[in-house]
Design an enzyme around this catalytic site. Sequence first.
Site, PDB file in Angstrom:
ATOM      1  N   HIS A   1     -45.444  10.684  14.647  1.00 44.10           N
ATOM      2  CA  HIS A   1     -44.611  11.105  13.527  1.00 44.10           C
ATOM      3  C   HIS A   1     -43.351  10.256  13.400  1.00 44.10           C
ATOM      4  O   HIS A   1     -42.913   9.943  12.294  1.00 44.10           O
ATOM      5  CB  HIS A   1     -44.232  12.579  13.703  1.00 44.10           C
ATOM      6  CG  HIS A   1     -43.479  13.157  12.553  1.00 44.10           C
ATOM      7  ND1 HIS A   1     -44.063  13.443  11.341  1.00 44.10           N
ATOM      8  CD2 HIS A   1     -42.164  13.499  12.426  1.00 44.10           C
ATOM      9  CE1 HIS A   1     -43.158  13.942  10.517  1.00 44.10           C
ATOM     10  NE2 HIS A   1     -42.001  13.987  11.159  1.00 44.10           N
TER      11      HIS A   1
ATOM     12  N   HIS B   1     -44.387  17.463   4.919  1.00 43.58           N
ATOM     13  CA  HIS B   1     -44.185  18.638   5.766  1.00 43.58           C
ATOM     14  C   HIS B   1     -45.501  19.391   5.803  1.00 43.58           C
ATOM     15  O   HIS B   1     -45.596  20.544   5.391  1.00 43.58           O
ATOM     16  CB  HIS B   1     -43.036  19.497   5.234  1.00 43.58           C
ATOM     17  CG  HIS B   1     -41.964  19.704   6.257  1.00 43.58           C
ATOM     18  ND1 HIS B   1     -41.317  20.903   6.441  1.00 43.58           N
ATOM     19  CD2 HIS B   1     -41.430  18.860   7.176  1.00 43.58           C
ATOM     20  CE1 HIS B   1     -40.430  20.780   7.421  1.00 43.58           C
ATOM     21  NE2 HIS B   1     -40.478  19.551   7.871  1.00 43.58           N
TER      22      HIS B   1
END
Length: 717
Positions: free
Chosen positions: A34, A89
């Site tokens: 990430h 998200h």
Amino acid sequence: MSLSDADRELVVAELGRDPTPAETVLFENLWSEHCAYRSSRPLLSAFSSEGDQVVVGPGDDAAVVRLPTSDGAETTDGETYVTMGIESHNHPSYVDPYDGAATGVGGIVRDTLSMGAYPIALADSLYFGDFDREHSRYLLEGVVEGIADYGNAIGVPTVAGSVEFHEDYEGNPLVNVACVGLLDADRLVTAEAQSAGNKLVLVGNATGRDGLGGASFASEDLAEDAETEDRPAVQVGDPYSEKLLVEANEELVTDGLVESARDLGAAGLGGASSELVAKGGFGAEIALDRVHQREPNMSALEILLAESQERMCYEVRPEHVDRVAEIAEKYDLGCSVIGEVTEGNYVCTFEGSEGNQRETVVDVPPEFLAEGAPMNDLDSVAPEQPDRDLPDADLTAAFEAVVGSPNTASKRWVYRQYDHEVGLRTAVRPGDDAAVMAIRDAGVGLAISAGANPNWTTCAPYDGARAVALENATNLATKGATPLAAVDCLNGGNPEKPDVYGGFEAVVDGLADMCRALSVPVVGGNVSLYNDSVAGPIPPTPTLAVVGTKAGYEAPPAAFAGEGELLLVGDSGGALGGSEYLARMGGSDAFPELPADAGDVLTTLADVADAETTLAVHDVSHGGLAVSLAEMVTADAGADVALDSVFTLFDETPGRAVVETTDADAVREAFDGVAPVTTLGAATDDGRLSLSVADETLDYGVNEIVDLRDVIARELD
């Protein structure tokens, strides 16, 4: 997730010792997929990010591009910049759709603030499993509510985006949020530390235990029990504090009190502060116990990695610290002087609440922490295109299935929940091909389009991604705008699976190639991998958010005026692969060929859209002409159209548009040598769509069309 043996060996070799527990978890998060893009960074060099308009390219919290200025500008003292950023998200929105989506909005807005900009627009691209499934509708409702409540409360209009449904998102939805900001050139701030001796000041909400391990959580497949077991990794947002932070940031930047800034997002304070100083070639000394905290007895590790929302880390000159604290108090925000920029290592110390002796919990080279993660060398398998197997479908059934599909249906239920006019800049509202914002400082209209089509990239990842870029740019052209820059959110499944990684490679290359062909620099973005679950991987999904500019703020509508001749501009790609028609009726086909001179086509289309004789323009893409024509019908205007084949009705080749004009010859002349122009028929004033397709005829009134297209609102209201 934990630090792998190979990574631990690298860390031990660099430090000359075993890492402390806090260092271990810090490396685990900052070296996660990430944060470090270990599987994707080797591919991202395919993108071209340069151009005279580019002020700040990839690598900062948001990109910055220079706006052209027209004679209608309200201010001429200096240049006007816009910021562009996009984030995902995804995992949090599966576990907790409301808070996951809401905090996605908050994070991308703070990325905008950290550049010294004021947020003026949001674009949300959302992807869910089949609409027929109750769980998909549950996620949709929660995500939309989270976006609406947060965006509306902070006063940033949501003006563009997309909503797509595909069975392969059932176990892992995607929530991609883009934000556009506005600033004068002399207000620009970056996330690069400027000078040793400056103070690091944390402003915003108190730090709690929410969001712990969010970066590592986003870097692994979703487990079957993720909705319960991973809930602590999801942050909880407070939009009212975010609104105060927006206004405080504006005052801090206006008063020249900020040397550099970084939003506290993935990996919390540890991520933001270490990346800020490493980017400037500095180190830091931080006293973690000085951080204002919401909960008692927090450990050093919790303070370092909590992803509590509505927080910013500022680099401030010592003489400005008191003034920063005054502004924070004015807006009822917490403020802590947590340390300073140094010439040495990134060092964090901690003294427990019981008065224990201060100990050093982190002491590492900042550049090694922020940039030292090794890249992955992964196997890939190139995807193959399907063979042609077209269905023999009933025309009426096919038309109603495609026009009534949740993918092509009206998204009114979604965007009517967003405040899209706050700020008084929205000249073209949601529901059109692209939104247009009135940037009066520069006297230009800023057009915004965002989205992707998973049917296209499932059929042909490379060409489907090229089509995504072309489609978004076509949306701008129909409003008379030419592209300025783009940011992307590259979503994929588990990259350790060769077929998944092969598809991801293909969408990166396809998006990069078409953006280059259109002369659109890709100035920033986000990568989200490991979007995989027990249900399988998501389709490779290259969300693109593109902005373009035009003189003035007016644009032709996408709805019929009822007075002109109807023309189809652009060439067919000769195939139906990836179309909604095949998704609904069965069958397969190769993906359509895209125009070789797409840039010239779109430049001409933008010029035609701005002509006084042009009454309406609407792109042809998802669902083909069937959907485009249905969307253009109003209570007062319809169309009488003749087509030569069913293929023509459902062809989704992007780069094409329906033009209603009072001067068809001028349109043909403009496109002469650029792209074919086909006569479709004429607009009418009866609010009906009459379609003659080969030897069959379809006829629908506006109420029947509205009923077909309102499937989402009908199911959810």
